[in-house]
Design a protein around this motif. Structure first.
Motif, PDB file in Angstrom:
ATOM      1  N   LEU A   1      77.050  20.485  39.157  1.00 12.10           N
ATOM      2  CA  LEU A   1      75.672  20.166  39.524  1.00 12.10           C
ATOM      3  C   LEU A   1      74.734  21.105  38.780  1.00 12.10           C
ATOM      4  O   LEU A   1      74.832  22.330  38.913  1.00 12.10           O
ATOM      5  N   ILE A   2      73.828  20.533  37.986  1.00 14.45           N
ATOM      6  CA  ILE A   2      72.838  21.328  37.265  1.00 14.45           C
ATOM      7  C   ILE A   2      71.506  21.212  37.984  1.00 14.45           C
ATOM      8  O   ILE A   2      70.974  20.112  38.166  1.00 14.45           O
ATOM      9  N   LEU A   3      70.966  22.329  38.411  1.00 19.47           N
ATOM     10  CA  LEU A   3      69.694  22.357  39.135  1.00 19.47           C
ATOM     11  C   LEU A   3      68.549  22.344  38.123  1.00 19.47           C
ATOM     12  O   LEU A   3      68.353  23.302  37.375  1.00 19.47           O
ATOM     13  N   SER A   4      67.793  21.249  38.130  1.00 16.81           N
ATOM     14  CA  SER A   4      66.792  21.064  37.083  1.00 16.81           C
ATOM     15  C   SER A   4      65.507  20.436  37.621  1.00 16.81           C
ATOM     16  O   SER A   4      64.801  19.744  36.897  1.00 16.81           O
ATOM     17  N   SER A   5      65.209  20.702  38.895  1.00 17.35           N
ATOM     18  CA  SER A   5      64.067  20.022  39.512  1.00 17.35           C
ATOM     19  C   SER A   5      62.810  20.891  39.635  1.00 17.35           C
ATOM     20  O   SER A   5      61.784  20.430  40.115  1.00 17.35           O
ATOM     21  N   GLY A   6      62.891  22.135  39.173  1.00 18.01           N
ATOM     22  CA  GLY A   6      61.728  23.013  39.261  1.00 18.01           C
ATOM     23  C   GLY A   6      60.635  22.613  38.281  1.00 18.01           C
ATOM     24  O   GLY A   6      60.907  22.018  37.225  1.00 18.01           O
ATOM     25  N   LEU A   7      59.405  22.958  38.612  1.00 20.79           N
ATOM     26  CA  LEU A   7      58.268  22.615  37.748  1.00 20.79           C
ATOM     27  C   LEU A   7      57.978  23.674  36.686  1.00 20.79           C
ATOM     28  O   LEU A   7      57.237  23.429  35.747  1.00 20.79           O
ATOM     29  N   GLY A   8      58.538  24.867  36.849  1.00 17.92           N
ATOM     30  CA  GLY A   8      58.353  25.898  35.830  1.00 17.92           C
ATOM     31  C   GLY A   8      56.906  26.294  35.636  1.00 17.92           C
ATOM     32  O   GLY A   8      56.418  26.392  34.494  1.00 17.92           O
ATOM     33  N   THR A   9      56.201  26.553  36.725  1.00 17.41           N
ATOM     34  CA  THR A   9      54.763  26.828  36.643  1.00 17.41           C
ATOM     35  C   THR A   9      54.429  28.085  35.837  1.00 17.41           C
ATOM     36  O   THR A   9      53.333  28.189  35.279  1.00 17.41           O
ATOM     37  N   ARG A  10      55.363  29.026  35.775  1.00 13.89           N
ATOM     38  CA  ARG A  10      55.094  30.250  35.004  1.00 13.89           C
ATOM     39  C   ARG A  10      55.105  29.986  33.495  1.00 13.89           C
ATOM     40  O   ARG A  10      54.728  30.865  32.713  1.00 13.89           O
ATOM     41  N   LEU A  11      55.535  28.795  33.111  1.00 13.83           N
ATOM     42  CA  LEU A  11      55.548  28.435  31.695  1.00 13.83           C
ATOM     43  C   LEU A  11      54.415  27.476  31.331  1.00 13.83           C
ATOM     44  O   LEU A  11      54.434  26.862  30.270  1.00 13.83           O
ATOM     45  N   TYR A  12      53.440  27.317  32.241  1.00  9.57           N
ATOM     46  CA  TYR A  12      52.255  26.515  31.906  1.00  9.57           C
ATOM     47  C   TYR A  12      51.565  27.144  30.702  1.00  9.57           C
ATOM     48  O   TYR A  12      51.602  28.368  30.530  1.00  9.57           O
ATOM     49  N   PRO A  13      50.936  26.380  29.809  1.00  8.75           N
ATOM     50  CA  PRO A  13      50.704  24.931  29.916  1.00  8.75           C
ATOM     51  C   PRO A  13      51.834  24.070  29.365  1.00  8.75           C
ATOM     52  O   PRO A  13      51.774  22.845  29.454  1.00  8.75           O
ATOM     53  N   VAL A  14      52.882  24.691  28.789  1.00  5.02           N
ATOM     54  CA  VAL A  14      53.973  23.918  28.187  1.00  5.02           C
ATOM     55  C   VAL A  14      54.593  22.943  29.192  1.00  5.02           C
ATOM     56  O   VAL A  14      54.822  21.768  28.881  1.00  5.02           O
ATOM     57  N   THR A  15      54.827  23.428  30.405  1.00  4.30           N
ATOM     58  CA  THR A  15      55.541  22.615  31.390  1.00  4.30           C
ATOM     59  C   THR A  15      54.636  21.640  32.157  1.00  4.30           C
ATOM     60  O   THR A  15      55.073  21.034  33.136  1.00  4.30           O
ATOM     61  N   LYS A  16      53.411  21.502  31.717  1.00  8.07           N
ATOM     62  CA  LYS A  16      52.566  20.458  32.308  1.00  8.07           C
ATOM     63  C   LYS A  16      52.951  19.084  31.772  1.00  8.07           C
ATOM     64  O   LYS A  16      52.712  18.066  32.409  1.00  8.07           O
ATOM     65  N   THR A  17      53.565  19.071  30.596  1.00  4.51           N
ATOM     66  CA  THR A  17      53.917  17.799  29.959  1.00  4.51           C
ATOM     67  C   THR A  17      55.412  17.632  29.714  1.00  4.51           C
ATOM     68  O   THR A  17      55.849  16.536  29.362  1.00  4.51           O
ATOM     69  N   ILE A  18      56.180  18.693  29.895  1.00  5.50           N
ATOM     70  CA  ILE A  18      57.619  18.616  29.672  1.00  5.50           C
ATOM     71  C   ILE A  18      58.328  19.472  30.708  1.00  5.50           C
ATOM     72  O   ILE A  18      57.872  20.576  31.018  1.00  5.50           O
ATOM     73  N   PRO A  19      59.417  18.996  31.307  1.00  7.67           N
ATOM     74  CA  PRO A  19      60.137  19.824  32.275  1.00  7.67           C
ATOM     75  C   PRO A  19      60.751  21.040  31.599  1.00  7.67           C
ATOM     76  O   PRO A  19      61.139  20.982  30.426  1.00  7.67           O
ATOM     77  N   LYS A  20      60.815  22.126  32.335  1.00  7.66           N
ATOM     78  CA  LYS A  20      61.297  23.383  31.761  1.00  7.66           C
ATOM     79  C   LYS A  20      62.663  23.250  31.100  1.00  7.66           C
ATOM     80  O   LYS A  20      62.906  23.800  30.028  1.00  7.66           O
ATOM     81  N   THR A  21      63.567  22.502  31.722  1.00  9.88           N
ATOM     82  CA  THR A  21      64.935  22.424  31.201  1.00  9.88           C
ATOM     83  C   THR A  21      65.046  21.562  29.939  1.00  9.88           C
ATOM     84  O   THR A  21      66.108  21.523  29.327  1.00  9.88           O
ATOM     85  N   LEU A  22      63.956  20.901  29.551  1.00 10.05           N
ATOM     86  CA  LEU A  22      63.977  20.134  28.308  1.00 10.05           C
ATOM     87  C   LEU A  22      63.218  20.833  27.185  1.00 10.05           C
ATOM     88  O   LEU A  22      63.064  20.292  26.096  1.00 10.05           O
ATOM     89  N   ILE A  23      62.767  22.054  27.448  1.00  7.68           N
ATOM     90  CA  ILE A  23      62.170  22.863  26.389  1.00  7.68           C
ATOM     91  C   ILE A  23      63.266  23.223  25.386  1.00  7.68           C
ATOM     92  O   ILE A  23      64.399  23.521  25.758  1.00  7.68           O
ATOM     93  N   GLU A  24      62.933  23.224  24.124  1.00 10.61           N
ATOM     94  CA  GLU A  24      63.944  23.474  23.099  1.00 10.61           C
ATOM     95  C   GLU A  24      64.120  24.958  22.764  1.00 10.61           C
ATOM     96  O   GLU A  24      63.152  25.710  22.687  1.00 10.61           O
ATOM     97  N   VAL A  25      65.371  25.324  22.570  1.00 12.86           N
ATOM     98  CA  VAL A  25      65.757  26.638  22.050  1.00 12.86           C
ATOM     99  C   VAL A  25      66.799  26.375  20.966  1.00 12.86           C
ATOM    100  O   VAL A  25      67.793  25.678  21.216  1.00 12.86           O
ATOM    101  N   LYS A  26      66.551  26.883  19.777  1.00 13.26           N
ATOM    102  CA  LYS A  26      67.442  26.659  18.636  1.00 13.26           C
ATOM    103  C   LYS A  26      67.634  25.166  18.364  1.00 13.26           C
ATOM    104  O   LYS A  26      68.743  24.698  18.060  1.00 13.26           O
ATOM    105  N   GLY A  27      66.558  24.403  18.484  1.00  5.85           N
ATOM    106  CA  GLY A  27      66.595  22.996  18.121  1.00  5.85           C
ATOM    107  C   GLY A  27      67.196  22.065  19.145  1.00  5.85           C
ATOM    108  O   GLY A  27      67.357  20.868  18.878  1.00  5.85           O
ATOM    109  N   LYS A  28      67.520  22.578  20.345  1.00  2.58           N
ATOM    110  CA  LYS A  28      68.109  21.745  21.393  1.00  2.58           C
ATOM    111  C   LYS A  28      67.432  22.029  22.730  1.00  2.58           C
ATOM    112  O   LYS A  28      67.087  23.185  23.014  1.00  2.58           O
ATOM    113  N   PRO A  29      67.265  21.019  23.568  1.00  2.00           N
ATOM    114  CA  PRO A  29      66.777  21.268  24.927  1.00  2.00           C
ATOM    115  C   PRO A  29      67.741  22.197  25.667  1.00  2.00           C
ATOM    116  O   PRO A  29      68.957  22.163  25.439  1.00  2.00           O
TER     117      PRO A  29
END
Length: 237
Positions: free
Chosen positions: A4-32
Motif C-alpha cells: 500500500l502506497i500512501l499518496s493522498s496528501g496535498l503537500g501544502t508545504r510544496l505550494y505553489p507546485v502542488t496546487k496543480t500536481i500531486p506531490k507524489t507525481l513531482i519528478e525527480v531525475k526525470g521520473k515521478p
C-alpha cells in the motif's frame, strides 16, 4: 504480499507546485516520485499486488499516470471522501484493510519518499523476526533530524527500544521512515486506540505492547516534504 502506497496528501508545504500536481507525481531525475517506488515494487518477488491511495482532487492526474506507465503487477488506485479529507495515515491504512478485507501482512510505504534499498531485503528481514518491522535510516547527524522526523533507538538485535516523534534533542541519529511491514495481527488492532494523525504514533504504541524491529539499511533516503527537501533529492538521489 500486498503493498500500500500512501499518496493522498496535498503537500501544502510544496505550494505553489502542488496546487496543480500531486506531490507524489513531482519528478525527480526525470521520473515521478511514485514511479521510482513502483519500479522497486515491480522487482520484488514477494509483492504481487500494489494499491495507491490518492486524493479525489487529483483523480485525473493519477488516472493519467496509470495509463501512461504500464506495470506487470496489479496496480489499483484507492480513494474515497474520507481519505481525501483526512490527514491521518493510520486512518487511511485502517480504511484500506477493512475495505479490502486484508488478512495477511501488509507492506506500507510513503509515496513521497525516495530510497535505494531493495524491497526484498526488507521483506526477508521481516521474515527473520515475524513481527512488525520498520525501515530505519541513519542520518549520521542528530542536528539534521532534530524536530523533523520520528527518531528510534535500536538494541543489538535490531529491536526498537525507543521512539520519539520529532524530538528537539534526538537520542540517536536513526530516522523511522514511513516504510513499514505490518503484521496481520497488528493490522487488525489499528482501531483499538484513537490515533490522531502521524503514522509514527502507531510505532510508539506498538513498542509499548510488543516487539517491533528496525531494518537499518545502507544508502540514501529522502523525505520530500519541503522545497528544500525536493531540491536536495534532485541533486543527490
Amino acid at each position: 504480499m500486498k503493498a500500500l502506497i500512501l499518496s493522498s496528501g496535498l503537500g501544502t508545504r510544496l505550494y505553489p507546485v502542488t496546487k496543480t500536481i500531486p506531490k507524489t507525481l513531482i519528478e525527480v531525475k526525470g521520473k515521478p516520485l511514485l514511479l521510482h517506488i513502483l519500479e522497486k515494487l515491480e522487482k520484488s518477488k514477494y509483492v504481487n499486488e500494489i494499491y495507491i491511495t490518492y486524493n479525489i482532487r487529483f483523480e485525473a492526474e493519477f488516472t493519467h499516470f496509470l495509463k501512461k506507465f504500464k506495470f506487470k503487477k496489479k496496480v489499483e488506485l484507492i480513494t474515497d471522501k474520507k481519505i481525501s479529507s483526512s490527514s491521518s495515515s493510520i486512518g487511511t491504512i485502517n480504511f484500506f484493510v477493512k475495505s479490502k478485507n486484508i488478512r495477511e501482512d501488509l507492506l506500507v510505504l510513503a509515496g513521497d519518499s525516495l530510497f535505494n534499498f531493495k524491497i526484498d531485503d526488507f521483506v526477508e528481514f521481516y521474515g527473520q523476526h515475524g513481527q512488525t518491522s520498520i525501515a530505519v535510516y541513519d542520518s549520521k547527524d542528530k542536528s539534521e533530524i532534530a524536530g523533523k522526523y520520528g527518531v528510534v533507538e535500536l538494541d543489538k538485535n535490531d529491536k526498537v527500544v525507543g521512539f520519539e516523534e520529532k524530538p528537539i534533542s534526538p537520542k540517536t541519529s536513526l530516522v523511522a521512515t514511513l516504510c513499514y511491514l505490518l503484521s496481520n495481527y497488528d493490522l487488525h488492532h489499528l482501531h483499538k486506540k484513537d490515533f490522531m494523525e502521524n503514522a509514527g504514533e502507531l510505532i510508539a504504541h506498538l513498542i509499548d505492547h510488543e516487539d517491533v524491529y528496525g531494518f537499518l539499511f545502507k544508502g540514501k533516503w529522502f523525505d520530500i516534504g519541503t522545497h528544500e527537501d525536493l531540491e536536495k533529492a534532485r541533486k543527490e538521489f
